[in-house]
Design a protein around this motif. Structure first.
Motif, PDB file in Angstrom:
ATOM      1  N   TYR A   1      -8.288  12.430   2.060  1.00  0.00           N
ATOM      2  CA  TYR A   1      -8.822  11.451   1.125  1.00  0.00           C
ATOM      3  C   TYR A   1     -10.044  11.992   0.397  1.00  0.00           C
ATOM      4  O   TYR A   1     -10.253  11.711  -0.779  1.00  0.00           O
ATOM      5  CB  TYR A   1      -9.178  10.158   1.868  1.00  0.00           C
ATOM      6  CG  TYR A   1      -8.035   9.175   1.914  1.00  0.00           C
ATOM      7  CD1 TYR A   1      -7.937   8.149   0.982  1.00  0.00           C
ATOM      8  CD2 TYR A   1      -7.046   9.279   2.879  1.00  0.00           C
ATOM      9  CE1 TYR A   1      -6.880   7.250   1.005  1.00  0.00           C
ATOM     10  CE2 TYR A   1      -5.987   8.388   2.918  1.00  0.00           C
ATOM     11  CZ  TYR A   1      -5.909   7.383   1.982  1.00  0.00           C
ATOM     12  OH  TYR A   1      -4.848   6.504   1.998  1.00  0.00           O
TER      13      TYR A   1
ATOM     14  N   HIS B   1     -11.388  -0.490   5.811  1.00  0.00           N
ATOM     15  CA  HIS B   1     -10.239   0.356   6.138  1.00  0.00           C
ATOM     16  C   HIS B   1      -9.057   0.000   5.238  1.00  0.00           C
ATOM     17  O   HIS B   1      -8.777  -1.179   5.022  1.00  0.00           O
ATOM     18  CB  HIS B   1      -9.817   0.152   7.595  1.00  0.00           C
ATOM     19  CG  HIS B   1     -10.826   0.619   8.603  1.00  0.00           C
ATOM     20  ND1 HIS B   1     -11.234   1.928   8.695  1.00  0.00           N
ATOM     21  CD2 HIS B   1     -11.508  -0.051   9.572  1.00  0.00           C
ATOM     22  CE1 HIS B   1     -12.117   2.055   9.673  1.00  0.00           C
ATOM     23  NE2 HIS B   1     -12.303   0.869  10.209  1.00  0.00           N
ATOM     24  N   ASN B   2      -8.361   1.024   4.733  1.00  0.00           N
ATOM     25  CA  ASN B   2      -7.122   0.730   4.038  1.00  0.00           C
ATOM     26  C   ASN B   2      -6.055   0.403   5.099  1.00  0.00           C
ATOM     27  O   ASN B   2      -6.277   0.622   6.289  1.00  0.00           O
ATOM     28  CB  ASN B   2      -6.699   1.902   3.145  1.00  0.00           C
ATOM     29  CG  ASN B   2      -6.425   3.171   3.924  1.00  0.00           C
ATOM     30  OD1 ASN B   2      -5.638   3.179   4.868  1.00  0.00           O
ATOM     31  ND2 ASN B   2      -7.066   4.264   3.523  1.00  0.00           N
TER      32      ASN B   2
ATOM     33  N   ASN C   1      -7.622   0.340  -4.463  1.00  0.00           N
ATOM     34  CA  ASN C   1      -8.978   0.344  -3.922  1.00  0.00           C
ATOM     35  C   ASN C   1      -9.120  -0.636  -2.764  1.00  0.00           C
ATOM     36  O   ASN C   1      -8.650  -1.770  -2.828  1.00  0.00           O
ATOM     37  CB  ASN C   1      -9.981  -0.018  -5.025  1.00  0.00           C
ATOM     38  CG  ASN C   1     -10.058   1.046  -6.100  1.00  0.00           C
ATOM     39  OD1 ASN C   1      -9.955   2.228  -5.813  1.00  0.00           O
ATOM     40  ND2 ASN C   1     -10.235   0.618  -7.347  1.00  0.00           N
ATOM     41  N   THR C   2      -9.758  -0.186  -1.699  1.00  0.00           N
ATOM     42  CA  THR C   2     -10.034  -1.036  -0.543  1.00  0.00           C
ATOM     43  C   THR C   2     -11.513  -0.959  -0.220  1.00  0.00           C
ATOM     44  O   THR C   2     -12.165   0.043  -0.500  1.00  0.00           O
ATOM     45  CB  THR C   2      -9.213  -0.593   0.677  1.00  0.00           C
ATOM     46  OG1 THR C   2      -9.480   0.796   0.947  1.00  0.00           O
ATOM     47  CG2 THR C   2      -7.723  -0.774   0.435  1.00  0.00           C
TER      48      THR C   2
ATOM     49  N   TYR D   1       0.835  -1.207   0.000  1.00  0.00           N
ATOM     50  CA  TYR D   1       0.000   0.000   0.000  1.00  0.00           C
ATOM     51  C   TYR D   1       0.868   1.255   0.000  1.00  0.00           C
ATOM     52  O   TYR D   1       0.586   2.215  -0.726  1.00  0.00           O
ATOM     53  CB  TYR D   1      -0.923  -0.012   1.219  1.00  0.00           C
ATOM     54  CG  TYR D   1      -1.938   1.107   1.201  1.00  0.00           C
ATOM     55  CD1 TYR D   1      -3.078   1.019   0.409  1.00  0.00           C
ATOM     56  CD2 TYR D   1      -1.752   2.257   1.964  1.00  0.00           C
ATOM     57  CE1 TYR D   1      -4.010   2.031   0.371  1.00  0.00           C
ATOM     58  CE2 TYR D   1      -2.681   3.288   1.930  1.00  0.00           C
ATOM     59  CZ  TYR D   1      -3.810   3.163   1.141  1.00  0.00           C
ATOM     60  OH  TYR D   1      -4.723   4.184   1.096  1.00  0.00           O
TER      61      TYR D   1
END
Length: 227
Positions: A173, A100-101, A96-97, A85
């Motif tokens: 974000y 939660h990333n 893309n997640t 990541y």
């Protein structure tokens, strides 16, 4: 980016997770304000602390038995996932997640740990004026001194820094990466590719969550009244 026709509204965050998030945010804000005001506001400060401990314990349990994307196993990153990541961010690629990333997951874990230490240290703190935690009579005086210094000087700063970073990241974000993290946490849903696993969010699961919350509240009540 999938075609819009291949996307559907998926329940990602179940209602218990969303309510937890809102209550925790309000409680932490209240803790910071009442802690700064002091005086009579400290009574509310203690109550909010007990509430935060209840919420944190609930989230720790819900992280094992809650909705699919609320479970730790679904969002706690492995070292390789975290490295991948970070590399994608350095190359300005969008990874893309669903929930939660990886960096967001670490933020969640850090927040839970700091909150847990902050509340537990508060239970053992004594300002030597008019406010003392319920555990101060149960531990040695040097422990009380350490807990008091941590609670009022170190833990408070760590918590505020984490909150600022969390809010700043969410805004980053939304504004820069065009990834709205706020709306899904409020509505529970997110537009995702067909076939994406959803989170269980039924009346039964919500009542189950309520029973866990009540159990955590009772445990906190017993802990607070140990003396």
């Amino acid at each position: 980016m999938p075609y819009r026709s291949s996307l559907q509204r998926i329940r990602i965050w179940d209602l218990p997770t969303r309510i937890f998030h809102i209550l925790l945010a309000l409680s932490v804000a209240g803790l910071v304000i009442t802690g700064e005001v002091g005086g009579n506001a400290m009574q509310l400060h203690f109550l909010l602390g007990y509430g935060v401990l209840t919420l944190v314990l609930f989230r720790l349990v819900w992280g094992w038995v809650g909705g699919h994307w609320s479970r730790f196993v679904q969002f706690v990153p492995t070292p390789s996932m975290l490295l991948s990541y970070v590399q994608s961010m350095r190359k300005k690629r969008t990874l893309n997640t669903v929930g939660h990333n990886p960096l967001g997951a670490l933020s969640v874990l850090a927040m839970l740990v700091v909150l847990l230490f902050q509340v537990l240290s508060g239970l053992t703190s004594d300002d030597e004026i008019s406010n003392a935690g319920p555990w101060t009579s149960l531990v040695p005086s040097d422990w009380v001194a350490i807990a008091t210094e941590y609670h009022s000087e170190i833990g408070k700063v760590l918590l505020i820094v984490l909150v600022v970073l969390h809010v700043g990241t969410v805004l980053y974000y939304k504004r820069i990466k065009q990834d709205d993290l706020i709306t899904p946490m409020l509505t529970g849903d997110k537009m995702l590719p067909l076939g994406t696993h959803d989170s269980r969010d039924t009346l039964t699961s919500r009542l189950f969550a309520l029973s866990i919350l009540i159990g955590c509240a009772y445990l906190v009540y017993r802990l607070v009244n140990l003396s």
